[in-house]
Motif scaffolding. Structure first.
Motif, mmCIF file in Angstrom:
data_model
loop_
_atom_site.group_PDB
_atom_site.id
_atom_site.type_symbol
_atom_site.label_atom_id
_atom_site.label_comp_id
_atom_site.label_asym_id
_atom_site.label_seq_id
_atom_site.Cartn_x
_atom_site.Cartn_y
_atom_site.Cartn_z
ATOM 1 N N LYS A 34 60.626 66.123 26.669
ATOM 2 C CA LYS A 34 60.962 66.974 27.810
ATOM 3 C C LYS A 34 60.206 66.464 29.038
ATOM 4 C CE LYS A 34 61.646 71.245 25.150
ATOM 5 N NZ LYS A 34 61.205 72.664 24.999
ATOM 6 N N PRO A 35 60.887 66.275 30.152
ATOM 7 C CA PRO A 35 60.191 65.810 31.363
ATOM 8 C C PRO A 35 59.238 66.876 31.886
ATOM 9 C CG PRO A 35 62.461 66.429 31.876
ATOM 10 C CD PRO A 35 62.333 66.478 30.376
ATOM 11 N N MET A 36 58.108 66.441 32.443
ATOM 12 C CA MET A 36 57.157 67.377 33.044
ATOM 13 C C MET A 36 57.767 67.992 34.298
ATOM 14 S SD MET A 36 53.619 65.183 32.708
ATOM 15 C CE MET A 36 52.570 66.447 33.453
ATOM 16 N N GLY A 37 57.516 69.274 34.508
ATOM 17 C CA GLY A 37 57.992 69.936 35.716
ATOM 18 C C GLY A 37 57.265 69.405 36.941
ATOM 19 N N ARG A 38 57.818 69.685 38.114
ATOM 20 C CA ARG A 38 57.227 69.185 39.359
ATOM 21 C C ARG A 38 55.800 69.673 39.538
ATOM 22 N NH1 ARG A 38 56.394 71.020 44.381
ATOM 23 N NH2 ARG A 38 57.287 73.042 43.839
ATOM 24 N N LEU A 39 55.574 70.965 39.287
ATOM 25 C CA LEU A 39 54.242 71.540 39.473
ATOM 26 C C LEU A 39 53.244 70.968 38.480
ATOM 27 C CD1 LEU A 39 52.640 73.620 41.115
ATOM 28 C CD2 LEU A 39 53.264 75.334 39.398
ATOM 29 N N LEU A 40 53.672 70.843 37.232
ATOM 30 C CA LEU A 40 52.796 70.299 36.200
ATOM 31 C C LEU A 40 52.453 68.844 36.493
ATOM 32 C CD1 LEU A 40 51.533 71.346 33.569
ATOM 33 C CD2 LEU A 40 53.454 70.342 32.337
ATOM 34 N N LYS A 41 53.444 68.090 36.968
ATOM 35 C CA LYS A 41 53.234 66.676 37.280
ATOM 36 C C LYS A 41 52.288 66.518 38.470
ATOM 37 C CE LYS A 41 57.036 64.553 38.176
ATOM 38 N NZ LYS A 41 58.356 63.888 37.986
ATOM 39 N N MET A 42 52.453 67.375 39.470
ATOM 40 C CA MET A 42 51.580 67.330 40.645
ATOM 41 C C MET A 42 50.138 67.667 40.258
ATOM 42 S SD MET A 42 51.944 69.536 44.178
ATOM 43 C CE MET A 42 53.723 69.193 44.186
ATOM 44 N N GLY A 43 49.986 68.688 39.417
ATOM 45 C CA GLY A 43 48.653 69.068 38.971
ATOM 46 C C GLY A 43 47.985 67.967 38.168
ATOM 47 N N ALA A 44 48.761 67.319 37.303
ATOM 48 C CA ALA A 44 48.216 66.232 36.498
ATOM 49 C C ALA A 44 47.731 65.082 37.379
ATOM 50 C CB ALA A 44 49.276 65.739 35.514
ATOM 51 N N THR A 45 48.498 64.764 38.413
ATOM 52 C CA THR A 45 48.113 63.686 39.342
ATOM 53 C C THR A 45 46.819 64.032 40.070
ATOM 54 O OG1 THR A 45 50.430 63.038 39.665
ATOM 55 C CG2 THR A 45 48.846 62.338 41.345
ATOM 56 N N ASN A 46 46.724 65.268 40.566
ATOM 57 C CA ASN A 46 45.532 65.684 41.309
ATOM 58 C C ASN A 46 44.296 65.694 40.422
ATOM 59 O OD1 ASN A 46 47.054 66.022 43.631
ATOM 60 N ND2 ASN A 46 47.367 68.212 43.308
ATOM 61 N N LEU A 47 44.436 66.211 39.199
ATOM 62 C CA LEU A 47 43.292 66.269 38.282
ATOM 63 C C LEU A 47 42.846 64.871 37.872
ATOM 64 C CD1 LEU A 47 44.438 69.249 36.045
ATOM 65 C CD2 LEU A 47 42.516 69.251 37.631
ATOM 66 N N HIS A 48 43.811 63.991 37.626
ATOM 67 C CA HIS A 48 43.489 62.620 37.242
ATOM 68 C C HIS A 48 42.761 61.905 38.376
ATOM 69 C CE1 HIS A 48 44.788 58.336 36.081
ATOM 70 N NE2 HIS A 48 43.881 58.733 35.217
ATOM 71 N N ARG A 49 43.241 62.109 39.599
ATOM 72 C CA ARG A 49 42.611 61.482 40.759
ATOM 73 C C ARG A 49 41.178 61.992 40.941
ATOM 74 N NH1 ARG A 49 46.291 62.578 44.557
ATOM 75 N NH2 ARG A 49 45.339 64.582 45.055
ATOM 76 N N SER A 50 40.992 63.301 40.793
ATOM 77 C CA SER A 50 39.651 63.874 40.948
ATOM 78 C C SER A 50 38.707 63.355 39.875
ATOM 79 C CB SER A 50 39.715 65.405 40.884
ATOM 80 O OG SER A 50 40.353 65.926 42.025
ATOM 81 N N TRP A 51 39.203 63.269 38.649
ATOM 82 C CA TRP A 51 38.339 62.837 37.548
ATOM 83 C C TRP A 51 37.903 61.384 37.718
ATOM 84 C CZ3 TRP A 51 35.349 65.108 34.297
ATOM 85 C CH2 TRP A 51 34.857 64.416 33.193
ATOM 86 N N LEU A 52 38.793 60.546 38.242
ATOM 87 C CA LEU A 52 38.467 59.134 38.421
ATOM 88 C C LEU A 52 37.561 58.895 39.628
ATOM 89 C CD1 LEU A 52 41.870 57.348 37.694
ATOM 90 C CD2 LEU A 52 39.855 57.403 36.239
ATOM 91 N N ASN A 53 37.697 59.721 40.668
ATOM 92 C CA ASN A 53 36.980 59.475 41.918
ATOM 93 C C ASN A 53 35.664 60.237 42.056
ATOM 94 O OD1 ASN A 53 38.653 57.693 43.876
ATOM 95 N ND2 ASN A 53 40.168 59.073 42.998
ATOM 96 N N VAL A 54 35.535 61.354 41.353
ATOM 97 C CA VAL A 54 34.356 62.210 41.530
ATOM 98 C C VAL A 54 33.403 62.063 40.338
ATOM 99 C CG1 VAL A 54 33.553 64.600 41.730
ATOM 100 C CG2 VAL A 54 35.645 63.872 42.909
ATOM 101 N N PRO A 55 32.132 61.698 40.589
ATOM 102 C CA PRO A 55 31.137 61.670 39.507
ATOM 103 C C PRO A 55 30.728 63.100 39.164
ATOM 104 C CG PRO A 55 30.107 61.028 41.581
ATOM 105 C CD PRO A 55 31.570 61.210 41.866
ATOM 106 N N HIS A 56 31.297 63.619 38.083
ATOM 107 C CA HIS A 56 31.111 65.016 37.711
ATOM 108 C C HIS A 56 29.805 65.264 36.960
ATOM 109 C CE1 HIS A 56 35.397 65.386 38.605
ATOM 110 N NE2 HIS A 56 35.329 66.687 38.403
ATOM 111 N N VAL A 57 29.168 66.379 37.285
ATOM 112 C CA VAL A 57 28.067 66.926 36.492
ATOM 113 C C VAL A 57 28.332 68.417 36.375
ATOM 114 C CG1 VAL A 57 25.577 67.267 36.291
ATOM 115 C CG2 VAL A 57 26.450 65.211 37.394
ATOM 116 N N THR A 58 28.034 69.025 35.226
ATOM 117 C CA THR A 58 28.239 70.461 35.052
ATOM 118 C C THR A 58 26.920 71.151 34.736
ATOM 119 O OG1 THR A 58 30.481 70.054 34.219
ATOM 120 C CG2 THR A 58 29.569 72.239 33.852
ATOM 121 N N GLN A 59 26.605 72.172 35.511
ATOM 122 C CA GLN A 59 25.403 72.991 35.337
ATOM 123 C C GLN A 59 25.813 74.302 34.661
ATOM 124 O OE1 GLN A 59 22.189 72.406 36.037
ATOM 125 N NE2 GLN A 59 21.455 74.472 35.570
ATOM 126 N N PHE A 60 25.118 74.667 33.581
ATOM 127 C CA PHE A 60 25.453 75.884 32.837
ATOM 128 C C PHE A 60 24.386 76.952 33.042
ATOM 129 C CE2 PHE A 60 27.296 72.295 30.511
ATOM 130 C CZ PHE A 60 28.630 72.673 30.467
#
Length: 304
Positions: free
Chosen positions: A79-105
Motif C-alpha cells: 500500500k502506498p504511503m499517504g501524503r501526510l505520512l510520507k511528509m512526516g517520514a521525510t521530516n523525521l528522517h531529515r531531523s534525525w540525520l542533521n541533529v545530534p540528539h541527546v535525551t534528558q530524562f
C-alpha cells in the motif's frame, strides 16, 4: 559510413556507429568521432552515478537498506504511503540525520496538580473547556522557555548563527489516522489554562478532520508529544527541526517517594527532553527538566 580501421576501433570499444555523430566529408565517421563519443559516454555515466549516490546510499554516506522480496516468505500486500505520512517520514528522517540528539530524562511529582485538576473539572467544563494534564504542560513549558531562552532558538543553515525568538509558540503532536500532525498554540505564555485548553481542543478536532490550515501548523518554538494516555515509562522523541528541543511525556504512575522520614505514594510523571546538542549543552537540559518538574510539582510557581 566509415572505413575499415574505424569500424574495427568501434568493435573493440563496443560502440554502435549508428549512434556516433560523423564529422568527416560526406558524413563519414572518423576515429576522432568514435573517441569523442566514448569520452562523452564515460562523462555522462559519471554524472549519473554522482546524482544517484544520495538515494543509493540513503543519505550522509549511509548504505541504503537492501530491497527484499517479502513475497518469498508468505502472502503480502503493498500500500502506498499517504501524503501526510510520507511528509512526516521525510521530516523525521531529515531531523534525525542533521541533529545530534541527546535525551534528558526526569520525573515530575504531579500529585497536587492532579488533585487540583480534578477539583476544577466541573468549573472548567461549565466554561466550555476540558482540563486535561496537557494544558498544564503547555503552560509550564511556555513559562520554562521564558526562564531558559536558549531553548527558544533555531540554528540557521550555516550552522553558525542562532535565531533567538521573542515569542513562545508551543506545538502539540496529535496522532491522527493519516499520520502525525503538530498544530501550534501561539503565545502560550500569555494565555490562561482555560484558553489553552479550549484552543487545544479546537486544534485537535481540526487535526482529526483534516481541517488544519498551514498557519496553524507553522511557527512553533518547542514541541510536546504525549503518550501518557497510552502507556510507557520513557522514550526518545525526535527534535522537530528547526526547533532545538522537544518534550516527551509518558504515563504517570503512583510510586513510593521518600520524604525524609517515610515513603509516601506520589503520582510521578516521566519526562523525556530531546535536544539539539549543537545549540544546548547537557547541564542546561538538566536544569530545564528540573525546573519544569518543580513547576508541575507546585503549579503555584507559575504565578511568580
Amino acid at each position: 559510413h566509415a572505413g575499415p580501421a574505424v569500424r574495427m576501433l568501434a568493435r573493440e570499444l563496443g560502440v554502435d556507429l549508428g549512434l556516433v555523430k560523423p564529422s568527416g566529408p560526406k558524413d563519414r565517421v572518423l576515429k576522432e568521432d568514435v573517441q569523442a563519443y566514448v569520452k562523452q559516454a564515460i562523462a555522462n555515466q559519471g554524472k549519473a552515478q554522482t546524482a544517484a549516490a544520495p538515494a543509493a546510499s540513503g543519505g550522509a554516506g549511509i548504505p541504503a537498506i537492501p530491497e527484499v522480496d517479502f513475497s518469498q516468505f508468505g502472502e503480502i500486500e503493498e500500500k502506498p504511503m499517504g501524503r501526510l505520512l510520507k511528509m512526516g517520514a521525510t521530516n523525521l528522517h531529515r531531523s534525525w540525520l542533521n541533529v545530534p540528539h541527546v535525551t534528558q530524562f526526569d520525573e515530575a511529582d504531579i500529585t497536587e496538580l492532579e488533585s487540583f485538576r480534578k477539583a476544577m473539572k466541573a468549573e472548567v467544563e461549565a466554561q466550555g473547556a476540558k482540563l486535561t494534564p496537557l494544558p498544564f504542560m503547555v503552560k509550564a513549558c511556555a513559562f520554562a522557555l521564558r526562564k531558559f531562552p536558549q531553548f527558544n532558538v533555531s540554528l540557521k543553515g550555516d550552522g553558525e548563527t542562532l535565531v533567538w525568538k521573542n515569542y513562545v509558540h508551543i506545538g502539540i503532536a496529535v496522532d491522527t489516522p493519516d499520520g502525525l500532525m503538530v498544530p501550534v498554540v501561539r503565545n502560550a505564555d500569555k494565555k490562561s489554562l482555560i484558553e489553552i485548553a479550549k484552543e487545544m481542543a479546537e486544534l485537535g478536532k481540526k487535526a482529526q478532520t483534516k481541517k488544519l490550515k498551514r498557519d496553524e501548523m507553522t511557527g512553533g518554538c518547542f514541541t510536546i508529544t504525549s503518550l501518557g494516555s497510552i502507556g510507557g515509562t520513557a522514550f526518545t522523541p525526535i527534535v522537530n527541526a528547526p526547533e532545538v528541543a522537544i518534550l516527551g511525556v509518558s504515563k504517570a504512575q503512583m510510586k513510593p517517594v521518600w520524604d525524609g522520614s517515610t515513603f509516601q505514594p506520589r503520582l510521578m510523571m516521566p519526562l523525556s527532553l530531546s535536544y539539539d546538542h549543537r545549540a544546548i549543552n547537557g547541564a542546561d537540559a538538566a536544569r530545564f527538566t528540573a525546573f519544569l518538574a518543580d513547576l508541575l510539582t507546585d503549579i503555584r510557581r507559575l504565578l511568580l
